[in-house]
Design a protein around this motif. Sequence first.
Motif, PDB file in Angstrom:
ATOM      1  N   VAL A  32       0.838  -1.204   0.000  1.00 28.26           N
ATOM      2  CA  VAL A  32       0.000   0.000   0.000  1.00 28.26           C
ATOM      3  C   VAL A  32       0.872   1.254   0.000  1.00 28.26           C
ATOM      4  CG1 VAL A  32      -1.606   1.358   1.399  1.00 28.26           C
ATOM      5  CG2 VAL A  32      -2.040  -1.071   1.020  1.00 28.26           C
ATOM      6  N   ALA A  33       1.949   1.232   0.765  1.00 31.14           N
ATOM      7  CA  ALA A  33       2.852   2.390   0.803  1.00 31.14           C
ATOM      8  C   ALA A  33       3.443   2.653  -0.581  1.00 31.14           C
ATOM      9  CB  ALA A  33       3.962   2.160   1.822  1.00 31.14           C
ATOM     10  N   GLU A  34       3.738   1.582  -1.312  1.00 35.97           N
ATOM     11  CA  GLU A  34       4.293   1.737  -2.666  1.00 35.97           C
ATOM     12  C   GLU A  34       3.243   2.304  -3.617  1.00 35.97           C
ATOM     13  OE1 GLU A  34       7.440   1.606  -5.360  1.00 35.97           O
ATOM     14  OE2 GLU A  34       7.405   1.298  -3.178  1.00 35.97           O
ATOM     15  N   VAL A  35       1.981   1.853  -3.466  1.00 35.14           N
ATOM     16  CA  VAL A  35       0.900   2.403  -4.294  1.00 35.14           C
ATOM     17  C   VAL A  35       0.726   3.895  -4.012  1.00 35.14           C
ATOM     18  CG1 VAL A  35      -1.570   2.298  -4.828  1.00 35.14           C
ATOM     19  CG2 VAL A  35      -0.305   0.180  -4.399  1.00 35.14           C
ATOM     20  N   VAL A  36       0.757   4.241  -2.728  1.00 36.87           N
ATOM     21  CA  VAL A  36       0.599   5.647  -2.329  1.00 36.87           C
ATOM     22  C   VAL A  36       1.713   6.502  -2.915  1.00 36.87           C
ATOM     23  CG1 VAL A  36       0.690   7.220  -0.358  1.00 36.87           C
ATOM     24  CG2 VAL A  36      -0.700   5.149  -0.221  1.00 36.87           C
TER      25      VAL A  36
END
Length: 437
Positions: free
Chosen positions: A351-355
Amino acid sequence: MQVSVESTSALERRLTIGVPAERIETEVNKRLQQTASRAKIPGFRPGKVPMSVIRQRYEEAARQEALGDVIQATFYEAVVAEKLNPAGAPSVEPKVFEKGKDLEYIATFEVFPEFELAGFEGIEVERLQAEVGDADVDNMLEILRKQSTRFETVADRVAENGDQVNIDFVGKIDGEAFAGGSAKGTQLVLGSGRMIPGFEEALVGARAGEERVITPTFPEDYQNLDLAGKTAEFSVTVNSVAEPKLPELDDEFFARFGVTEGGLEGFRAEVRKNMGRELRQAIKTKVKTQVMDGLIDSNPVEVPKALLDNEVNRLRTQAVQQFGGNIKPDQLPAELFSEQARRRVLLGLIVAEVVQKNEIKPDEARVRELIEEMASAYQEPEQVVSWYYKNDEQLNEVRSVVLEEQVVDTVLKQAKVTDKSVSYEEAVKAAQAPQAA
């Protein structure tokens, strides 16, 4: 300062760091000077203690403190210079720790995994479509009535399924009483499934004052292995039989749920509103679960052990806080939480990478909307909204939820989404929201 880097595994790094002796001595002398300015030693005026005396008394402690601070500082300088991203605290092993010599130590640690985020085109999501119908509201009213059931004692008939019996019982196996097998004054609703199979069924047809001997068998998978699969003999005395009485749909009943105006129609409207909120949340949760599952399946990422251990400890602490008991978190086996911890950490990384890749920031308008929706379930929603905006920790939690919702929206724009019409009941079946650490 000299630094060399060695990759010992996909995520583990081994730094060998050398620090000139002059830097150590400078830090030691700085601390000794600070000590000299405030040291109180008999025979000397404050600030006038000879440095030789200060060194004799305090140099060892000053050196240990200086070494700790220098290691901390140089480790930070080294990882910045080498562009490393530690996932946890390092394990430090000294190589040269001698006075007058250059400091040399080895720091071993894990780094955050670097990965190329997979596209979202292969993620499949089934999005449920449902409405709250009149029949659904009728069914919910009956559920609420049953939850408010009271029991009235009857003396002129036998017990039926749904009745509440007050019983005393003594259980034995092979003629010997067993722990937890006896009780007095127990209230039991027949057909509730609270007791082992065969127990409640054997009391149907009993009257108040009757004594019965029943012989149910404990299930093979019963949690107490000493009783599993064994047949017990229970001597049961039925003290009383009470029949269920459902409350009327009147103003008194409505007031229990905070509805004081509008009568039945006003109450139905309130129930429908709450059901609609539950329906929207259930659909949102099921979509989110599918999206997160898809992200995990399409992004096989190695999880740093340091992050996994931290998350296991966090879950242990939460479990102790939730269920209480006189135990410490570290007494709970790590394997109880390892799978959940791994999923949460993995989701957090993805999720952090998507953000980051999509430059997503919490939409403050959505944050406000979510808070107001949650607050609408309370009698004074304005106070609830105000409370959230006065508590940074709670407000940031809502922002995290909104951020994850925005991640879901980002994925859905590219994923394969199909809509499916279902009943209200099917749509609200329990769905656990995935959480990212």
